[in-house]
Structure formats: C-alpha cells, structure tokens
Write a protein that holds these residues in place. Structure first.
Motif, PDB file in Angstrom:
ATOM      1  N   VAL A 210       0.845  -1.197   0.000  1.00  0.00           N
ATOM      2  CA  VAL A 210       0.000   0.000   0.000  1.00  0.00           C
ATOM      3  C   VAL A 210       0.878   1.244   0.000  1.00  0.00           C
ATOM      4  N   THR A 211       0.280   2.355  -0.401  1.00  0.00           N
ATOM      5  CA  THR A 211       1.049   3.596  -0.512  1.00  0.00           C
ATOM      6  C   THR A 211       1.582   4.056   0.837  1.00  0.00           C
ATOM      7  N   ALA A 212       0.855   3.809   1.928  1.00  0.00           N
ATOM      8  CA  ALA A 212       1.333   4.245   3.242  1.00  0.00           C
ATOM      9  C   ALA A 212       2.641   3.545   3.602  1.00  0.00           C
ATOM     10  N   THR A 213       2.771   2.282   3.207  1.00  0.00           N
ATOM     11  CA  THR A 213       4.009   1.540   3.480  1.00  0.00           C
ATOM     12  C   THR A 213       5.170   2.143   2.711  1.00  0.00           C
ATOM     13  N   VAL A 214       4.936   2.463   1.437  1.00  0.00           N
ATOM     14  CA  VAL A 214       5.989   3.077   0.626  1.00  0.00           C
ATOM     15  C   VAL A 214       6.342   4.459   1.163  1.00  0.00           C
ATOM     16  N   ALA A 215       5.333   5.217   1.587  1.00  0.00           N
ATOM     17  CA  ALA A 215       5.593   6.546   2.138  1.00  0.00           C
ATOM     18  C   ALA A 215       6.486   6.452   3.369  1.00  0.00           C
ATOM     19  N   ALA A 216       6.297   5.416   4.187  1.00  0.00           N
ATOM     20  CA  ALA A 216       7.143   5.237   5.368  1.00  0.00           C
ATOM     21  C   ALA A 216       8.584   4.963   4.964  1.00  0.00           C
ATOM     22  N   LEU A 217       8.779   4.171   3.905  1.00  0.00           N
ATOM     23  CA  LEU A 217      10.137   3.895   3.426  1.00  0.00           C
ATOM     24  C   LEU A 217      10.774   5.154   2.842  1.00  0.00           C
ATOM     25  N   GLU A 218       9.969   6.000   2.217  1.00  0.00           N
ATOM     26  CA  GLU A 218      10.496   7.265   1.706  1.00  0.00           C
ATOM     27  C   GLU A 218      10.920   8.176   2.853  1.00  0.00           C
ATOM     28  N   ARG A 219      10.113   8.226   3.913  1.00  0.00           N
ATOM     29  CA  ARG A 219      10.477   9.057   5.078  1.00  0.00           C
ATOM     30  C   ARG A 219      11.758   8.562   5.728  1.00  0.00           C
ATOM     31  N   LYS A 220      12.008   7.277   5.670  1.00  0.00           N
ATOM     32  CA  LYS A 220      13.222   6.705   6.260  1.00  0.00           C
ATOM     33  C   LYS A 220      14.420   6.814   5.331  1.00  0.00           C
ATOM     34  N   LYS A 221      14.224   7.477   4.172  1.00  0.00           N
ATOM     35  CA  LYS A 221      15.298   7.743   3.200  1.00  0.00           C
ATOM     36  C   LYS A 221      15.866   6.460   2.597  1.00  0.00           C
ATOM     37  N   LEU A 222      15.052   5.402   2.532  1.00  0.00           N
ATOM     38  CA  LEU A 222      15.490   4.143   1.932  1.00  0.00           C
ATOM     39  C   LEU A 222      15.038   4.011   0.483  1.00  0.00           C
ATOM     40  N   VAL A 223      13.982   4.725   0.134  1.00  0.00           N
ATOM     41  CA  VAL A 223      13.351   4.595  -1.174  1.00  0.00           C
ATOM     42  C   VAL A 223      13.098   5.981  -1.747  1.00  0.00           C
ATOM     43  N   THR A 224      13.238   6.098  -3.059  1.00  0.00           N
ATOM     44  CA  THR A 224      12.914   7.342  -3.740  1.00  0.00           C
ATOM     45  C   THR A 224      12.222   7.015  -5.055  1.00  0.00           C
ATOM     46  N   ARG A 225      11.842   8.031  -5.794  1.00  0.00           N
ATOM     47  CA  ARG A 225      11.135   7.841  -7.054  1.00  0.00           C
ATOM     48  C   ARG A 225      12.017   8.257  -8.227  1.00  0.00           C
ATOM     49  N   ASP A 226      11.906   7.518  -9.299  1.00  0.00           N
ATOM     50  CA  ASP A 226      12.593   7.872 -10.533  1.00  0.00           C
ATOM     51  C   ASP A 226      11.769   8.953 -11.221  1.00  0.00           C
ATOM     52  N   THR A 227      12.216  10.182 -11.119  1.00  0.00           N
ATOM     53  CA  THR A 227      11.447  11.325 -11.623  1.00  0.00           C
ATOM     54  C   THR A 227      11.678  11.590 -13.112  1.00  0.00           C
ATOM     55  N   SER A 228      12.301  10.634 -13.823  1.00  0.00           N
ATOM     56  CA  SER A 228      12.486  10.827 -15.263  1.00  0.00           C
ATOM     57  C   SER A 228      11.164  10.722 -16.019  1.00  0.00           C
ATOM     58  N   THR A 229      10.135  10.172 -15.363  1.00  0.00           N
ATOM     59  CA  THR A 229       8.795  10.151 -15.935  1.00  0.00           C
ATOM     60  C   THR A 229       7.852  10.885 -14.991  1.00  0.00           C
ATOM     61  N   SER A 230       6.687  11.245 -15.485  1.00  0.00           N
ATOM     62  CA  SER A 230       5.732  11.984 -14.674  1.00  0.00           C
ATOM     63  C   SER A 230       4.947  11.030 -13.779  1.00  0.00           C
ATOM     64  N   LEU A 231       4.380  11.585 -12.703  1.00  0.00           N
ATOM     65  CA  LEU A 231       3.532  10.786 -11.830  1.00  0.00           C
ATOM     66  C   LEU A 231       2.294  10.305 -12.565  1.00  0.00           C
ATOM     67  N   ASP A 232       1.851  11.070 -13.544  1.00  0.00           N
ATOM     68  CA  ASP A 232       0.680  10.660 -14.307  1.00  0.00           C
ATOM     69  C   ASP A 232       0.970   9.377 -15.086  1.00  0.00           C
ATOM     70  N   GLU A 233       2.184   9.247 -15.621  1.00  0.00           N
ATOM     71  CA  GLU A 233       2.577   8.032 -16.332  1.00  0.00           C
ATOM     72  C   GLU A 233       2.973   6.925 -15.368  1.00  0.00           C
ATOM     73  N   GLY A 234       3.511   7.308 -14.231  1.00  0.00           N
ATOM     74  CA  GLY A 234       3.986   6.338 -13.259  1.00  0.00           C
ATOM     75  C   GLY A 234       5.492   6.447 -13.084  1.00  0.00           C
ATOM     76  N   GLN A 235       5.939   6.511 -11.852  1.00  0.00           N
ATOM     77  CA  GLN A 235       7.364   6.613 -11.543  1.00  0.00           C
ATOM     78  C   GLN A 235       7.812   5.353 -10.811  1.00  0.00           C
ATOM     79  N   GLU A 236       8.907   4.762 -11.294  1.00  0.00           N
ATOM     80  CA  GLU A 236       9.434   3.563 -10.646  1.00  0.00           C
ATOM     81  C   GLU A 236      10.041   3.919  -9.292  1.00  0.00           C
ATOM     82  N   LEU A 237       9.773   3.092  -8.299  1.00  0.00           N
ATOM     83  CA  LEU A 237      10.387   3.268  -6.983  1.00  0.00           C
ATOM     84  C   LEU A 237      11.721   2.537  -6.969  1.00  0.00           C
TER      85      LEU A 237
END
Length: 272
Positions: A210-237
């Motif tokens: 779920v998104t809340a789980t991913v958000a927790a990993l982002e807050r812990k600086k373990l995961v980020t998003r590949d911003t080479s594409t837009s959120l509308d298209e989808g960004q790889e974690l």
C-alpha cells in the motif's frame, strides 16, 4: 541449465515472477469464461504452467551451482525457489485438470440450446471454477516468492561493495515495510498519481503493498522515485544510496524467517 552468474539468475527470477503473475491474473477472470478472448489465452497459459515450474526447478539447481550457493542467502534463495516450484506444480495440476471443462465451454456454440440450469452454474463452469480457485490461491504468493529469492541474491552482491556511512544507523522496519523494500529492490513497484486523484501503486506481481508503506520507506530515506517520468505516467520506486547500503542487513537476516507462519493463539477459556 541457465547461466549461473548471479546477475543472470536475478534477471531470470524476475522474468519467472512476471510469468507466474500473468497466469495468476488469467485465473482471476472466471466471470468471462464464455469469452474466447479470455478462455483461449487461459488454456494456452495452462499448458505452459508446467514449464514455469520446470524453470523454477532449473533455477534452483543453478543457484546451488553458483558462487552464492554455499552462502546463507543462497541456501535461503534455494528454499524460496523450492517452495515456488512446489506451489507452481500443484497449481499446474489444478489447471491441467480444468482443461477439459475449458475446452468444452469454448466449443459450445453460443446459439446452442440452454441447459436446464444457467450456463454460469453448468457442470463445466462449476468444475472450471473449482480448479481455477485452487490454482489462484496457490499462485498468489508464487511471484513474490521468486522475487524474494532475487532480492536475496541481490543483497548478496551488495554485501562486499556497499559500505555503511560513518554513524549511519540502520532503520527499524515493520514486516510490511520489509516486504515492500524487497519488492522495490527488484524494480517491480511504480507509483502513479493522475491529476486530481490520490497516489496509488502499480506492481507487476500480485503483492499486497500500500502507498502508506511506501511513504514510510520514503520518510526513512530508503526509497525514492525515478522522476524521469511523470507521476501521471507512473514513476518507478528505487532504492536510495542509503537503501542500497542497508539492503544486505534488511534482507539477508530475515527474508526466510519473514515467511514463517505464526503459531496459532491458544484457545481462550470460557468463564462463567
């Protein structure tokens, strides 16, 4: 026998997970069994399920022959793959048993006289649904098991190359966060957010993330998003540098144990 280089094993495990997920997706579509566009691909994939199981067994043997086969991670990966092969074999048995009913449904003309009961409760539908339900339950975890094995091998490769930064503290993760972290390490999770809608996750396997789980990993600086594409298209974690350094410690000690079934709670005494 496939190439036993760890990088090739990881690539083939990811492909195997996607193939198992493809079969699982088709088994879920039991409401459209009258549609030849659904039924015939399902029959075709049923016939290849046994080959997927054979590939899992082949990859198990290849992992044992590789340089990581003698490591704790390699042994755990082999254990994971053995479980995937067993579940795939059992699912394949159910799917093969359903072929006669599926073939009969496809060959029945649409303008044929209707049986006393509705088509949805005919003998062929009931038999096929029973086999598909059993196969679906077996295939639900199989893609994730394959990706867990890939994560174990990935973590082994990271061990000698990634040193922790001075003073870096390993974050504490819950079991769902650890499971999501393993999936993200294999590049199978994307996040999308079309305009005006909340974000949601897209995975290439049937994983309960779920998104809340991913958000927790982002807050812990373990995961980020590949911003080479837009959120509308989808960004790889993807893993951050800190996530890559933490990968061995977060995956290797607990990957096998995390799949253990908890012991049932003792029965409660009834008081009067």
């Amino acid at each position: 026998m496939p190439d036993t280089r760890p990088e090739d094993l990881i690539r083939q495990l990811r492909s195997l997970a996607e193939n198992f997920a493809d079969v699982h997706h088709l088994t879920l579509r039991t409401g459209l069994l009258d549609d030849a566009d659904i039924l015939m691909p399902l029959i075709a994939r049923i016939r290849t399920t046994q080959s997927l199981t054979n590939k899992a067994i082949t990859l198990t043997l290849a992992t044992g022959d590789s340089t990581i086969g003698s490591t704790a991670a390699g042994r755990s990966a082999i254990e994971h793959l053995t479980g995937a092969a067993r579940q795939g074999n059992d699912a394949g048995g159910h799917l093969l048993a359903g072929i006669p009913a599926a073939t009969a449904l496809h060959r029945t003309p649409r303008n044929a006289p209707q049986p006393p009961r509705t088509p949805r409760t005919s003998t062929h539908h009931l038999a096929l649904r029973r086999h598909l339900s059993a196969a679906t339950n077996l295939l639900q975890d199989t893609p994730v098991i394959c990706l867990d094995a890939a994560a174990l091998i990935t973590a082994t490769l990271a061990t000698p190359n990634k040193a922790a930064a001075p003073g870096e503290v390993l974050p504490q993760l819950t079991d769902p966060q650890r499971a999501a972290f393993r999936l993200i390490s294999q590049g199978v999770v994307r996040i999308r957010q079309p305009e005006g809608r909340p974000p949601f996750l897209v995975t290439s396997v049937p994983a309960p993330t779920v998104t809340a789980t991913v958000a927790a990993l982002e807050r812990k600086k373990l995961v980020t998003r590949d911003t080479s594409t837009s959120l509308d298209e989808g960004q790889e974690l993807i893993l951050t540098p800190a996530g890559q350094r933490a990968l061995p410690a977060l995956v290797l000690p607990t990957a096998a144990a995390s799949r253990a079934t908890p012991a049932p709670a003792p029965p409660r005494r009834r008081t009067r």
